[in-house]
Scaffold this motif. Structure first.
Motif, PDB file in Angstrom:
ATOM      1  N   ALA A 275      -7.221  31.875  -9.728  1.00  0.00           N
ATOM      2  CA  ALA A 275      -6.970  31.355 -11.060  1.00  0.00           C
ATOM      3  C   ALA A 275      -7.773  30.088 -11.283  1.00  0.00           C
ATOM      4  O   ALA A 275      -8.082  29.361 -10.333  1.00  0.00           O
ATOM      5  N   ALA A 276      -8.073  29.834 -12.557  1.00  0.00           N
ATOM      6  CA  ALA A 276      -8.867  28.670 -12.936  1.00  0.00           C
ATOM      7  C   ALA A 276      -8.073  27.801 -13.905  1.00  0.00           C
ATOM      8  O   ALA A 276      -7.386  28.310 -14.783  1.00  0.00           O
ATOM      9  N   VAL A 277      -8.200  26.491 -13.747  1.00  0.00           N
ATOM     10  CA  VAL A 277      -7.485  25.555 -14.609  1.00  0.00           C
ATOM     11  C   VAL A 277      -8.417  24.442 -15.047  1.00  0.00           C
ATOM     12  O   VAL A 277      -9.159  23.877 -14.241  1.00  0.00           O
ATOM     13  N   ARG A 278      -8.377  24.118 -16.338  1.00  0.00           N
ATOM     14  CA  ARG A 278      -9.216  23.055 -16.893  1.00  0.00           C
ATOM     15  C   ARG A 278      -8.622  21.668 -16.650  1.00  0.00           C
ATOM     16  O   ARG A 278      -9.333  20.713 -16.408  1.00  0.00           O
ATOM     17  N   SER A 279      -7.304  21.612 -16.692  1.00  0.00           N
ATOM     18  CA  SER A 279      -6.633  20.316 -16.562  1.00  0.00           C
ATOM     19  C   SER A 279      -6.896  19.706 -15.190  1.00  0.00           C
ATOM     20  O   SER A 279      -6.873  20.398 -14.176  1.00  0.00           O
ATOM     21  N   SER A 280      -7.086  18.401 -15.185  1.00  0.00           N
ATOM     22  CA  SER A 280      -7.334  17.699 -13.929  1.00  0.00           C
ATOM     23  C   SER A 280      -6.043  17.361 -13.194  1.00  0.00           C
ATOM     24  O   SER A 280      -6.081  16.897 -12.059  1.00  0.00           O
ATOM     25  N   THR A 281      -4.912  17.611 -13.850  1.00  0.00           N
ATOM     26  CA  THR A 281      -3.637  17.252 -13.223  1.00  0.00           C
ATOM     27  C   THR A 281      -2.840  18.461 -12.748  1.00  0.00           C
ATOM     28  O   THR A 281      -1.882  18.313 -12.014  1.00  0.00           O
ATOM     29  N   SER A 282      -3.219  19.657 -13.172  1.00  0.00           N
ATOM     30  CA  SER A 282      -2.490  20.856 -12.756  1.00  0.00           C
ATOM     31  C   SER A 282      -2.874  21.242 -11.346  1.00  0.00           C
ATOM     32  O   SER A 282      -4.056  21.284 -11.012  1.00  0.00           O
ATOM     33  N   VAL A 283      -1.867  21.556 -10.538  1.00  0.00           N
ATOM     34  CA  VAL A 283      -2.128  22.014  -9.177  1.00  0.00           C
ATOM     35  C   VAL A 283      -1.420  23.337  -8.918  1.00  0.00           C
ATOM     36  O   VAL A 283      -2.042  24.304  -8.499  1.00  0.00           O
ATOM     37  N   THR A 284      -0.122  23.399  -9.184  1.00  0.00           N
ATOM     38  CA  THR A 284       0.651  24.598  -8.876  1.00  0.00           C
ATOM     39  C   THR A 284       1.020  25.414 -10.107  1.00  0.00           C
ATOM     40  O   THR A 284       1.614  26.476  -9.974  1.00  0.00           O
ATOM     41  N   ASN A 285       0.709  24.925 -11.295  1.00  0.00           N
ATOM     42  CA  ASN A 285       1.005  25.702 -12.491  1.00  0.00           C
ATOM     43  C   ASN A 285       0.066  25.300 -13.627  1.00  0.00           C
ATOM     44  O   ASN A 285      -0.791  24.442 -13.425  1.00  0.00           O
TER      45      ASN A 285
END
Length: 122
Positions: free
Chosen positions: A97-107
């Motif tokens: 999975a890919a996430v843009r937010s710099s603070t998201s780690v587990t969700n």
């Protein structure tokens, strides 16, 4: 938008190793932090590992720490999960999975692959 395709799953015995790969489309791969998750039959999807955009920072679930290693190659738009000392309880469908937010780690992930099955026999 990012498209993710996992590969490398299979059937192995307890104690064996397996390497999962995730190929990402697009030219913005390095702008996403990446994660691996898994879902076993009858259970909720759970976090496995996280890697920052640059690859410098990694975080692991307690259940896999010391056995699994997450890595990425931003020049090839690929993500990997090296899994050693596999246990039957590691049996699950694994998703990148890919996430843009710099603070998201587990969700809070934005894009998901279709998953690859890992089965560990005892």
């Amino acid at each position: 938008q990012v498209q993710l395709i996992e590969s490398g799953g299979g059937l192995v015995q307890a104690g064996d190793s397996l390497r999962l790969s995730c190929a990402a489309s697009g030219r913005t791969f390095s702008t996403y932090a990446m994660g691996w998750f898994r879902q076993a039959p009858g259970k909720e999807r759970e976090f496995v590992a996280y890697i920052s955009r640059s690859g410098v920072s990694t975080i692991y679930a307690a259940s896999v720490k010391g056995r699994f290693t997450i890595s990425r190659d931003n020049t090839k738009n690929t993500l990997a999960l090296q899994m050693n000392s596999l246990k039957p309880e590691d049996t699950a469908v694994y998703y990148c999975a890919a996430v843009r937010s710099s603070t998201s780690v587990t969700n809070g992930y934005d894009y998901w692959g279709q998953g690859t099955q890992v089965t560990v026999s005892s």
